[in-house]
Design a protein around this motif. Structure first.
Motif, mmCIF file in Angstrom:
data_model
loop_
_atom_site.group_PDB
_atom_site.id
_atom_site.type_symbol
_atom_site.label_atom_id
_atom_site.label_comp_id
_atom_site.label_asym_id
_atom_site.label_seq_id
_atom_site.Cartn_x
_atom_site.Cartn_y
_atom_site.Cartn_z
ATOM 1 N N THR A 114 0.833 -1.193 0.000
ATOM 2 C CA THR A 114 0.000 0.000 0.000
ATOM 3 C C THR A 114 0.871 1.248 0.000
ATOM 4 O O THR A 114 2.095 1.176 -0.082
ATOM 5 C CB THR A 114 -1.000 -0.006 1.179
ATOM 6 N N SER A 115 0.227 2.399 0.069
ATOM 7 C CA SER A 115 0.933 3.688 0.073
ATOM 8 C C SER A 115 0.147 4.668 0.931
ATOM 9 O O SER A 115 -1.045 4.459 1.204
ATOM 10 C CB SER A 115 1.032 4.234 -1.352
ATOM 11 N N PRO A 116 0.794 5.761 1.340
ATOM 12 C CA PRO A 116 0.046 6.781 2.073
ATOM 13 C C PRO A 116 -1.172 7.274 1.286
ATOM 14 O O PRO A 116 -2.228 7.519 1.865
ATOM 15 C CB PRO A 116 1.077 7.901 2.266
ATOM 16 N N GLU A 117 -1.036 7.363 -0.029
ATOM 17 C CA GLU A 117 -2.149 7.863 -0.838
ATOM 18 C C GLU A 117 -3.318 6.891 -0.855
ATOM 19 O O GLU A 117 -4.481 7.312 -0.842
ATOM 20 C CB GLU A 117 -1.667 8.173 -2.258
ATOM 21 N N GLU A 118 -3.043 5.590 -0.881
ATOM 22 C CA GLU A 118 -4.139 4.624 -0.827
ATOM 23 C C GLU A 118 -4.837 4.686 0.530
ATOM 24 O O GLU A 118 -6.059 4.587 0.612
ATOM 25 C CB GLU A 118 -3.627 3.208 -1.097
ATOM 26 N N LEU A 119 -4.067 4.872 1.581
ATOM 27 C CA LEU A 119 -4.661 4.989 2.910
ATOM 28 C C LEU A 119 -5.499 6.266 3.022
ATOM 29 O O LEU A 119 -6.576 6.264 3.630
ATOM 30 C CB LEU A 119 -3.573 4.930 3.982
ATOM 31 N N ILE A 120 -5.030 7.343 2.400
ATOM 32 C CA ILE A 120 -5.818 8.581 2.362
ATOM 33 C C ILE A 120 -7.098 8.357 1.566
ATOM 34 O O ILE A 120 -8.178 8.815 1.964
ATOM 35 C CB ILE A 120 -4.989 9.743 1.773
#
Length: 142
Positions: A47-53
């Motif tokens: 995952t990535s910070p953007e997916e979590l956002i």
């Protein structure tokens, strides 16, 4: 009553070759691997910070939209929200597109669009992301 939610990240190595994981500490529902390639190229099972956002924004929007309509006396059958967060290396998050499809019997298209825009403006995650200059909304009553 205020609540606090916690996530922890452990990172090892430099940005481009390193790796890490994010643990959802409050709920304890999972730990997810993160890496630069997952952020700037293909996810590859990470995952990535953007997916979590994107996850936070789509959930918050759906909740705010449903709550706003219920407050006006409407019964919401379902709200499906997708958030697409665009990350441009060197620039950061450059855009978020919210795509919403909802079933709300007896609601006019005009009132639906007004409620959709109101939820976009007032959901706490939208407000936290106010620095993103390009947040768009595609809302349709189904």
């Amino acid at each position: 009553m205020a609540t606090t939610r916690t996530a922890k990240t452990r990172w090892e190595g430099n940005l481009l070759e390193g790796k890490g994981n994010v643990a959802l500490e409050s709920s304890r529902i999972g730990t997810y691997d993160v890496s630069w390639p997952a952020r700037a190229e293909e996810p590859g099972g990470k995952t990535s910070p953007e997916e979590l956002i994107a996850a936070a924004h789509s959930a918050c929007y759906s909740m705010a939209f449903s709550h706003g309509l219920a407050g006006k006396g409407h019964t919401v059958e379902k709200v499906d929200t997708q958030a697409d967060v665009t990350f441009q290396p060197g620039e950061g998050i450059t855009a978020i597109k919210l795509t919403v499809r909802a079933t709300v019997p007896g609601l006019s298209e005009e009132d639906f669009q007004a409620a959709a825009e109101e939820a976009k403006a007032n959901c706490p995650v939208s407000q936290a992301l106010a620095g993103v200059k390009n947040i768009t909304l595609d809302a349709r009553l189904v």
